[in-house]
Scaffold this motif. Structure first.
Motif, PDB file in Angstrom:
ATOM      1  N   LEU A 260      22.713  38.239  30.638  1.00  0.00           N
ATOM      2  CA  LEU A 260      21.589  38.014  31.544  1.00  0.00           C
ATOM      3  C   LEU A 260      20.662  39.215  31.462  1.00  0.00           C
ATOM      4  CD1 LEU A 260      23.583  36.510  34.536  1.00  0.00           C
ATOM      5  CD2 LEU A 260      22.167  35.289  32.890  1.00  0.00           C
ATOM      6  N   SER A 261      19.443  38.991  30.987  1.00  0.00           N
ATOM      7  CA  SER A 261      18.529  40.085  30.645  1.00  0.00           C
ATOM      8  C   SER A 261      18.117  40.929  31.838  1.00  0.00           C
ATOM      9  CB  SER A 261      17.276  39.530  29.962  1.00  0.00           C
ATOM     10  OG  SER A 261      16.589  38.655  30.843  1.00  0.00           O
ATOM     11  N   TYR A 262      18.139  40.358  33.038  1.00  0.00           N
ATOM     12  CA  TYR A 262      17.683  41.072  34.232  1.00  0.00           C
ATOM     13  C   TYR A 262      18.817  41.809  34.950  1.00  0.00           C
ATOM     14  CZ  TYR A 262      19.399  36.650  36.108  1.00  0.00           C
ATOM     15  OH  TYR A 262      20.176  35.549  36.378  1.00  0.00           O
ATOM     16  N   LEU A 263      20.040  41.706  34.416  1.00  0.00           N
ATOM     17  CA  LEU A 263      21.184  42.413  34.988  1.00  0.00           C
ATOM     18  C   LEU A 263      21.605  43.561  34.087  1.00  0.00           C
ATOM     19  CD1 LEU A 263      23.506  39.493  36.213  1.00  0.00           C
ATOM     20  CD2 LEU A 263      21.792  40.759  37.518  1.00  0.00           C
ATOM     21  N   THR A 264      22.108  44.625  34.684  1.00  0.00           N
ATOM     22  CA  THR A 264      22.613  45.751  33.914  1.00  0.00           C
ATOM     23  C   THR A 264      23.915  45.366  33.227  1.00  0.00           C
ATOM     24  OG1 THR A 264      23.945  46.635  35.729  1.00  0.00           O
ATOM     25  CG2 THR A 264      21.627  47.360  35.589  1.00  0.00           C
ATOM     26  N   VAL A 265      24.384  46.235  32.339  1.00  0.00           N
ATOM     27  CA  VAL A 265      25.680  46.019  31.681  1.00  0.00           C
ATOM     28  C   VAL A 265      26.775  45.855  32.732  1.00  0.00           C
ATOM     29  CG1 VAL A 265      27.444  47.166  30.296  1.00  0.00           C
ATOM     30  CG2 VAL A 265      25.066  47.176  29.528  1.00  0.00           C
ATOM     31  N   PHE A 266      26.793  46.752  33.715  1.00  0.00           N
ATOM     32  CA  PHE A 266      27.792  46.696  34.791  1.00  0.00           C
ATOM     33  C   PHE A 266      27.720  45.358  35.509  1.00  0.00           C
ATOM     34  CE2 PHE A 266      29.555  47.317  38.961  1.00  0.00           C
ATOM     35  CZ  PHE A 266      30.563  48.258  38.819  1.00  0.00           C
ATOM     36  N   GLU A 267      26.514  44.926  35.847  1.00  0.00           N
ATOM     37  CA  GLU A 267      26.326  43.685  36.596  1.00  0.00           C
ATOM     38  C   GLU A 267      26.682  42.456  35.773  1.00  0.00           C
ATOM     39  OE1 GLU A 267      22.707  45.261  39.501  1.00  0.00           O
ATOM     40  OE2 GLU A 267      22.264  44.378  37.531  1.00  0.00           O
ATOM     41  N   ASN A 268      26.417  42.489  34.469  1.00  0.00           N
ATOM     42  CA  ASN A 268      26.801  41.371  33.605  1.00  0.00           C
ATOM     43  C   ASN A 268      28.313  41.194  33.596  1.00  0.00           C
ATOM     44  OD1 ASN A 268      24.882  39.707  31.714  1.00  0.00           O
ATOM     45  ND2 ASN A 268      23.884  41.702  31.944  1.00  0.00           N
ATOM     46  N   ILE A 269      29.039  42.294  33.455  1.00  0.00           N
ATOM     47  CA  ILE A 269      30.505  42.209  33.431  1.00  0.00           C
ATOM     48  C   ILE A 269      31.037  41.806  34.804  1.00  0.00           C
ATOM     49  CG2 ILE A 269      32.643  43.494  33.018  1.00  0.00           C
ATOM     50  CD1 ILE A 269      31.084  45.249  31.064  1.00  0.00           C
ATOM     51  N   ALA A 270      30.321  42.209  35.851  1.00  0.00           N
ATOM     52  CA  ALA A 270      30.749  41.897  37.221  1.00  0.00           C
ATOM     53  C   ALA A 270      30.592  40.424  37.564  1.00  0.00           C
ATOM     54  CB  ALA A 270      29.956  42.740  38.214  1.00  0.00           C
ATOM     55  N   PHE A 271      29.713  39.725  36.847  1.00  0.00           N
ATOM     56  CA  PHE A 271      29.345  38.359  37.214  1.00  0.00           C
ATOM     57  C   PHE A 271      30.543  37.418  37.348  1.00  0.00           C
ATOM     58  CE2 PHE A 271      27.283  34.193  36.391  1.00  0.00           C
ATOM     59  CZ  PHE A 271      26.405  34.199  37.456  1.00  0.00           C
ATOM     60  N   PRO A 272      31.426  37.293  36.329  1.00  0.00           N
ATOM     61  CA  PRO A 272      32.558  36.377  36.483  1.00  0.00           C
ATOM     62  C   PRO A 272      33.565  36.841  37.536  1.00  0.00           C
ATOM     63  CG  PRO A 272      32.769  37.629  34.451  1.00  0.00           C
ATOM     64  CD  PRO A 272      31.402  37.907  34.979  1.00  0.00           C
ATOM     65  N   LEU A 273      33.638  38.147  37.772  1.00  0.00           N
ATOM     66  CA  LEU A 273      34.527  38.656  38.810  1.00  0.00           C
ATOM     67  C   LEU A 273      34.038  38.221  40.183  1.00  0.00           C
ATOM     68  CD1 LEU A 273      35.087  42.249  37.393  1.00  0.00           C
ATOM     69  CD2 LEU A 273      36.776  40.416  37.479  1.00  0.00           C
ATOM     70  N   ALA A 274      32.725  38.347  40.404  1.00  0.00           N
ATOM     71  CA  ALA A 274      32.148  37.934  41.687  1.00  0.00           C
ATOM     72  C   ALA A 274      32.330  36.436  41.903  1.00  0.00           C
ATOM     73  CB  ALA A 274      30.672  38.315  41.742  1.00  0.00           C
ATOM     74  N   LEU A 275      32.154  35.648  40.846  1.00  0.00           N
ATOM     75  CA  LEU A 275      32.321  34.197  40.964  1.00  0.00           C
ATOM     76  C   LEU A 275      33.739  33.826  41.389  1.00  0.00           C
ATOM     77  CD1 LEU A 275      30.404  32.805  37.848  1.00  0.00           C
ATOM     78  CD2 LEU A 275      29.721  32.631  40.240  1.00  0.00           C
ATOM     79  N   ASN A 276      34.696  34.676  41.016  1.00  0.00           N
ATOM     80  CA  ASN A 276      36.097  34.409  41.352  1.00  0.00           C
ATOM     81  C   ASN A 276      36.555  35.187  42.583  1.00  0.00           C
ATOM     82  OD1 ASN A 276      37.489  32.586  39.228  1.00  0.00           O
ATOM     83  ND2 ASN A 276      36.195  33.935  37.999  1.00  0.00           N
ATOM     84  N   GLY A 277      35.598  35.700  43.343  1.00  0.00           N
ATOM     85  CA  GLY A 277      35.931  36.356  44.603  1.00  0.00           C
ATOM     86  C   GLY A 277      36.553  37.725  44.483  1.00  0.00           C
ATOM     87  N   ILE A 278      36.402  38.364  43.324  1.00  0.00           N
ATOM     88  CA  ILE A 278      36.960  39.704  43.120  1.00  0.00           C
ATOM     89  C   ILE A 278      35.858  40.717  43.412  1.00  0.00           C
ATOM     90  CG2 ILE A 278      38.046  41.284  41.476  1.00  0.00           C
ATOM     91  CD1 ILE A 278      39.045  38.751  39.982  1.00  0.00           C
ATOM     92  N   GLU A 279      36.007  41.466  44.467  1.00  0.00           N
ATOM     93  CA  GLU A 279      34.969  42.392  44.906  1.00  0.00           C
ATOM     94  C   GLU A 279      35.558  43.771  45.186  1.00  0.00           C
ATOM     95  OE1 GLU A 279      31.866  41.830  44.867  1.00  0.00           O
ATOM     96  OE2 GLU A 279      31.604  39.660  44.894  1.00  0.00           O
ATOM     97  N   GLY A 280      34.691  44.662  45.648  1.00  0.00           N
ATOM     98  CA  GLY A 280      35.125  45.982  46.101  1.00  0.00           C
ATOM     99  C   GLY A 280      35.736  46.841  45.019  1.00  0.00           C
ATOM    100  N   LYS A 281      36.757  47.588  45.400  1.00  0.00           N
ATOM    101  CA  LYS A 281      37.373  48.562  44.496  1.00  0.00           C
ATOM    102  C   LYS A 281      38.029  47.900  43.285  1.00  0.00           C
ATOM    103  CE  LYS A 281      38.297  52.119  47.987  1.00  0.00           C
ATOM    104  NZ  LYS A 281      39.355  52.929  48.667  1.00  0.00           N
ATOM    105  N   LYS A 282      38.615  46.719  43.505  1.00  0.00           N
ATOM    106  CA  LYS A 282      39.275  46.032  42.394  1.00  0.00           C
ATOM    107  C   LYS A 282      38.259  45.664  41.322  1.00  0.00           C
ATOM    108  CE  LYS A 282      42.392  42.205  41.273  1.00  0.00           C
ATOM    109  NZ  LYS A 282      43.156  41.025  41.807  1.00  0.00           N
ATOM    110  N   LYS A 283      37.094  45.174  41.747  1.00  0.00           N
ATOM    111  CA  LYS A 283      36.047  44.820  40.792  1.00  0.00           C
ATOM    112  C   LYS A 283      35.538  46.056  40.061  1.00  0.00           C
ATOM    113  CE  LYS A 283      31.765  43.979  42.072  1.00  0.00           C
ATOM    114  NZ  LYS A 283      30.557  43.320  42.650  1.00  0.00           N
ATOM    115  N   ALA A 284      35.242  47.108  40.806  1.00  0.00           N
ATOM    116  CA  ALA A 284      34.713  48.337  40.201  1.00  0.00           C
ATOM    117  C   ALA A 284      35.704  48.935  39.211  1.00  0.00           C
ATOM    118  CB  ALA A 284      34.366  49.342  41.289  1.00  0.00           C
TER     119      ALA A 284
END
Length: 221
Positions: A95-119
């Motif tokens: 996704l061109s408008y998301l950073t590298v970090f945010e691109n990798i975070a995308f499927p984690l967020a979709l699966n409810g993985i947030e906070g320290k575990k996601k980071a």
């Protein structure tokens, strides 16, 4: 186990219907690496798309890990893909408008993985792909090889059961392509992920556990 049974897929064209897959049947054992090869237009991408539920066959069925994809509702299929499938495309499709970090975070967020575990997961993946200092970078600031490494990291981030990669090295030089494939295979084996990918590269095909040859929509051999 991935089971493809008598799958036929057709597309409408100006000349009528074109049969992209013709009664294709195959089994792929869980945790293995399978290469699909064949000439351009042979049906490789269509087969991958059917296995991942991106396309539905006119005839036959695809069963992945006990779920008949054709029998799932649209919502259930999306949930299955979100939880169990990682996709890597030929040109990365970050996704061109998301950073590298945010691109990798995308499927984690979709699966409810947030906070320290996601980071923690993202930081580990960035380190693994050699881009620890590039988390804030946007896709246009990366090389082709870096984009594909991020694409693989994103596809593997949520610990999927299955990774589907469509010509992931087609736009890369030989050395970069081999490096990417080795990384993908290492990650897959560590996570117990079933990998199915398409490619023309004979050196890469040799690294797979299984090889499927397709010609004009039918399996050979």
């Amino acid at each position: 186990m991935i089971r493809v049974e008598s799958v036929t897929k057709e597309y409408r064209s100006g000349r009528g219907y074109v049969k992209a897959l013709n009664e294709v049947s195959l089994n792929i054992e869980e945790g293995t690496i399978t290469a699909i090869t064949g000439k351009s237009g042979s049906g490789k991408t269509t087969l991958l798309n059917c296995i991942g539920g991106l396309e539905s066959p006119e005839q036959g069925s695809v069963t992945c890990f006990g779920s008949n994809l054709s029998a799932l509702s649209r919502k259930a299929l999306c949930l299955f893909q979100r939880r169990h499938v990682g996709f890597v495309f030929q040109h990365g499709n970050l996704l061109s408008y998301l950073t590298v970090f945010e691109n990798i975070a995308f499927p984690l967020a979709l699966n409810g993985i947030e906070g320290k575990k996601k980071a923690k997961r993202i930081e580990a993946l960035l380190h693994r792909i050699g881009l620890s200092k590039a988390g804030a970078a946007l896709p246009h600031e990366l090389s082709g090889g870096e984009i594909q490494r991020v694409s693989v990291a994103r596809a593997m981030a949520h610990w999927p059961k299955m990774l589907l990669a469509d010509e992931p090295t087609a736009s890369l030089d030989s050395d970069t392509g081999r490096s990417l494939i080795r990384f993908m295979f290492e990650m897959g084996r560590e996570q117990g992920c079933t990998i199915v990918f398409s490619t023309h590269d004979l050196e890469i095909i040799e690294l797979a556990d299984n090889r499927i040859y397709i010609r004009d929509g039918s399996l050979e051999g």
